[in-house]
Design a protein around this motif. Structure first.
Motif: not given
Length: 490
Positions: A37-44
């Motif tokens: 998800l971090l590779k896709k720049k999704i906020p977490l």
């Protein structure tokens, strides 16, 4: 081997649950999911109960894992530029101090955060106090509410005060608090490190933070994001098993978050202890090895598409293999969790390493020699009696001595004497001593006391002896709580 990919929109919008027994690899699998998800720049935003996910900022340097990475076509990596750690404790280790907005809390919000439930009359006191407070203050804090409740005359106020004091004492509320716009940003992973934080404070932080995130997501103030909750059974326990103030808000996110773009990922080692309403709302289920019969029964009952045959398969799953159901998959499938690119912060600690048990011998400790006889000497008086007393006690002693009520320099003796005298006069001991402390703080300073402004000046021996014009000593009475008809002095 076939690669298995999960749809990001389906993951974030329709929620995820990751279930496994202790050591089954649930945190490892969640770490792999977060990396993708971090590779896709999704906020977490991650509720990290044990401080495991901060290791996402370190590359995986394990030699065995490096060989396995070739199989999945990945390399060691770190996401330190995307990760920011927060903690409710001011740790000073580079972690940002997380605070919550404690201003202008409504009665409903306070009731949701209280560990102890209030009765009907107590709730009425709370609501009425906040209503009156709003008439005189545009901005008010929990401390303002406590002081306003203290001024009410209802007998129900004492439990309200105790509950509010308990809430205020956790120390996570501030005037502004950490903004949700800071926590949720594109490509950013905010890790709320709960390691070392008491469970009751964790519960309040999760409840309040979840509510603020959900409210601001509905208002469009922050972008769509995924909210990861580790050890979820602590924050949303099943009915009858436990109570958590965060349960209600997490249930709301599970049932309504999809419409507003707030995804929920619950991770737990005890599926039987999680609220079944939350698990049933998760569309993607990642299930690793589980052997407890109660947990297996809870999984079969809550997750769609699982049968009695699946019951046996879940018990036999090797570590690193998961069963995935939902996520637009017609039937559950078995997958191998890829190797992590980052360091795994949840590794088991090795207790007994590099020692041959056959060579291990128990060493008996030597008995210490008997202690020599010594004559006990009384403790030396260093002349500093006031080391173990508070500033208020020192002020009370100073005022009482200058008034001529006591002759001792020991604040403890003064407090005991005045407390007994207040009880004899049927006065509130705390208010009696507090009034004297206020005299000491406002007028009777250690240096340069303001005797002319002091309301007790006429009966003060110190003032009379230092006055230029001698004045007859007046009776000491008539000022609030200071009713003294006795002449005894310690």
């Amino acid at each position: 081997d076939l690669p298995v990919y999960l749809n990001i929109d389906s993951l974030v919008q329709k929620h995820i649950c990751i279930l496994a027994k202790t050591g089954g690899g649930k945190s490892y699998a969640c770490g792999v999911l977060i990396e993708e998800l971090l590779k896709k720049k999704i906020p977490l935003v991650i509720i990290d109960t044990h401080g495991e996910y901060i290791s996402l900022g370190k590359p995986n340097k394990d030699k065995k894992d490096t060989k396995n990475m070739e199989k999945f076509g990945i390399k060691p990596n770190d996401y330190s530029n995307q990760i920011v750690g927060y903690s409710p404790l001011a740790q000073g280790d580079g972690t940002t101090h997380l605070t919550l907005n404690g201003m202008n809390l409504e009665g409903r919000e306070i009731l949701d955060l209280l560990q102890a439930k209030l009765s009907g009359p107590q709730i009425a006191v709370l609501y009425q106090t906040i209503k009156e407070l709003k008439e005189f203050k545009q901005v008010y804090s929990i401390r303002d509410i406590i002081e306003a409740v203290e001024r009410t005359k209802s007998n129900a106020r004492w439990n309200v005060i105790a509950s509010l004091e308990s809430l205020d004492s956790i120390g996570v509320f501030s005037e502004k608090g950490t903004s949700t716009e800071e926590l949720v940003q594109k490509g950013k992973c905010s890790i709320i490190n709960m390691r070392g934080v008491p469970p009751d404070i964790q519960d309040v932080v999760v409840a309040r933070l979840t509510e603020e995130l959900f409210k601001d997501r509905k208002a469009g103030k922050i972008p769509p994001f995924l909210f990861v909750v580790e050890e979820a059974h602590n924050y949303c326990p099943e009915h009858g098993i436990g109570h958590a103030v965060s349960s209600s808000m997490l249930r709301t996110v599970a049932s309504e978050g999809r419409k507003f773009g707030m995804g929920l990922c619950v991770v737990s080692q005890r599926p039987a202890k999680i609220d079944k309403n939350i698990i049933s709302q998760c569309n993607t289920n990642i299930i690793l090895k589980v052997t407890n019969p109660n947990d297996l029964k809870a999984i079969i009952q809550s997750v769609e598409g699982l049968t009695s045959q699946t019951y046996d398969e879940i018990q036999r799953l090797p570590i690193g293999v998961a069963l995935i159901s939902g996520a637009s998959i017609q039937i559950p499938i078995l997958v191998e969790i890829r190797t992590r690119e980052t360091d795994h912060g949840g590794k088991s600690v090795t207790v007994f390493k590099d020692i041959d048990p056959s060579e291990y011998k128990v060493k008996m400790p030597k008995m210490p020699p008997p202690p020599s006889r010594q004559v006990a000497t009384p403790p030396q008086n260093n002349g500093n009696i006031q080391n173990n007393v508070t500033e208020k006690a020192i002020q009370v002693n100073r005022v009482a001595k200058r008034l001529g009520w006591v002759t001792t320099d020991d604040p403890d003796e003064t407090i005991k004497f005045l407390s007994a005298e207040a009880e004899e006069m049927k006065e509130n001991v705390y208010k009696y001593l507090e009034s004297l402390a206020q005299l000491g703080g406002n007028f009777c300073h250690k240096e340069n006391p303001s005797c002319l402004q002091c309301p007790m000046a006429n009966g003060c021996r110190y003032h009379i002896s230092h006055s230029k014009k001698s004045q007859p000593q007046a009776q000491r009475h008539g000022l609030g709580l200071f009713k003294r008809d006795k002449s005894k002095v310690v």
